[in-house]
Enzyme design. Structure first.
Site, short mmCIF file in Angstrom:
data_model
loop_
_atom_site.label_atom_id
_atom_site.label_comp_id
_atom_site.label_asym_id
_atom_site.label_seq_id
_atom_site.Cartn_x
_atom_site.Cartn_y
_atom_site.Cartn_z
N ASP A 73 -16.97 -6.54 3.77
CA ASP A 73 -17.38 -7.94 3.62
C ASP A 73 -18.02 -8.44 4.91
O ASP A 73 -17.75 -7.91 6.00
CB ASP A 73 -16.20 -8.82 3.21
CG ASP A 73 -15.09 -8.89 4.25
OD1 ASP A 73 -14.74 -7.83 4.80
OD2 ASP A 73 -14.58 -9.99 4.52
N GLU A 138 -11.83 -9.31 5.13
CA GLU A 138 -11.49 -9.36 6.56
C GLU A 138 -12.07 -10.58 7.24
O GLU A 138 -11.47 -11.14 8.15
CB GLU A 138 -11.99 -8.09 7.26
CG GLU A 138 -11.36 -7.85 8.63
CD GLU A 138 -12.12 -8.52 9.78
OE1 GLU A 138 -11.57 -8.54 10.91
OE2 GLU A 138 -13.23 -9.03 9.56
#
Length: 379
Positions: A73, A138
């Protein structure tokens, strides 16, 4: 010839995986790993409106078990007009790979898989086992990613003996820094109650600003500590202050403050929270406080794992890495609860910036360094 990480990095960048969206990024990783003999498990967590995809892949079943952890991500690109190219285009120009995630940390994942490919070509019968924990959560909440996967790994008996997080830790030159710990982070939101009144008649009011300032003063007057063996001094920063008052002649009824404490291994979030309570009580405050710790401090002390990592980096890059604990938090804070963990990756010069990029040759050298890490640790 060494496996080139650039095509894989480009494929990952072209996935618009702004948290919690995946847009096929984990599919790209899985397609790269399965031909190498990895058994891949997809794990999805989170509420219906915030579903997060994760991938756990493992090759081998014995020890030692080394896990590489990373995230696909990315943060939003921001002002698209400020980018020289499509932030999800993966353009290579003038020896640089451009795109969101090139530096943090799709380039790092691609480099590890490239180094892993070369290692397995030379050592198909390698001892121990290798796994990858790749999350899509994250950069935002960090709730339904690494922490949840680790719980699943523990339940399934798949906790590694050691873990390497591929965050971009190098400062000026590839290999100059390994992170062996991180400071903890505690955020406190404080609301002090007073009694509203006219500023000309303070005896008939109770000024919450004065009480809040009196509480904060001692906290800011002296350092929390002078640092420890591997950590710099802890810091307390006032990050917000608000009374919601536009009138100069009115004592407000409430004052609010927000604090962030970055703390080393001399403290726990529980002890620091109590320290804040004590300061507010000493100032006679009627208050409410919400304290939230996003991660305790942790440290992987130098030992066989860190020494092997240092040797591999020095051998492959020609740079002797320094051991560091600075910066913000990372998913290593979750992994530290289960096994020794260290962080090593590319130079983080442009992470989260407009025109984020990574030098092509640096990513290729990072792949060679990751291969050296596998050779050093597994043989």
């Amino acid at each position: 010839m060494a496996t080139d990480p650039i095509p894989l990095a480009q494929a990952l960048i072209r996935c618009r995986s702004v948290t919690p969206a995946d847009d096929g990024a984990l599919d790209v990783v899985q397609r790269a790993l399965e031909p190498l003999g990895f058994a891949c498990t997809r794990l999805t967590f989170g509420p219906d409106d915030y579903r997060v995809g994760n991938l756990f892949a493992r090759r081998g079943g014995g020890g030692p078990h080394l896990c590489y952890a990373g995230h696909t991500d990315v943060v939003p690109p921001g002002d698209l007009g400020a980018w020289s190219d499509d932030p999800f285009g993966g353009v290579v120009r003038d020896g640089l790979l451009f795109g969101r995630g090139a530096c943090d940390m799709k380039g790092g994942i691609a480099a590890f898989i490239a180094g892993l490919t070369d290692y397995l070509a030379a050592r198909p019968d390698h001892p121990g086992s290798i796994s990858l924990l790749i999350t899509g959560d994250e950069e935002a909440r960090s709730v339904d990613g690494t922490a949840k996967v680790l719980e699943w790994m523990q339940a399934e008996g798949k906790v590694p003996d050691m873990a390497l997080v591929g965050e971009p830790t190098s400062r000026r030159a590839l290999g100059d820094t390994i992170k062996i710990g991180r400071r903890g982070s505690l955020t406190a939101r404080i609301a002090v109650q007073g009694r509203q009144g006219h500023s000309a008649y303070p005896a008939q009011a109770d000024n919450p600003i004065h009480r809040l300032v009196a509480a904060l003063g001692p906290l800011l007057a002296a350092p929390l500590d002078n640092g420890s063996e591997f950590f710099p001094p802890s810091t307390l920063q006032v990050t917000g202050f608000d009374v919601g008052n536009a009138a100069s002649n009115v004592i407000p009824a409430q004052a609010r403050a927000m604090l962030n404490i970055r703390f080393n291994d001399l403290h726990t979030s529980e002890a620091l929270t109590e320290r804040l309570h004590a300061a507010l009580r000493a100032a006679g405050c009627a208050y409410e406080m919400q304290a939230e710790c996003s991660g305790e401090s942790f440290l992987t002390r130098p030992g066989p794992f860190v020494e092997a990592l240092s040797r591999a980096i020095a051998r492959s890059t020609g740079v002797e890495p320094a051991l560091d604990t600075g910066g913000g938090t990372s998913d290593a804070r979750f992994i530290a609860r289960y096994c020794p963990v260290a962080e090593f990756g590319a130079v983080g010069a442009t992470l989260h910036q407009v025109n984020e990029h990574a030098p092509v040759e640096e990513l290729r050298r990072l792949a060679a360094a990751y291969r050296a890490v596998l050779e050093e640790i597994l043989g």
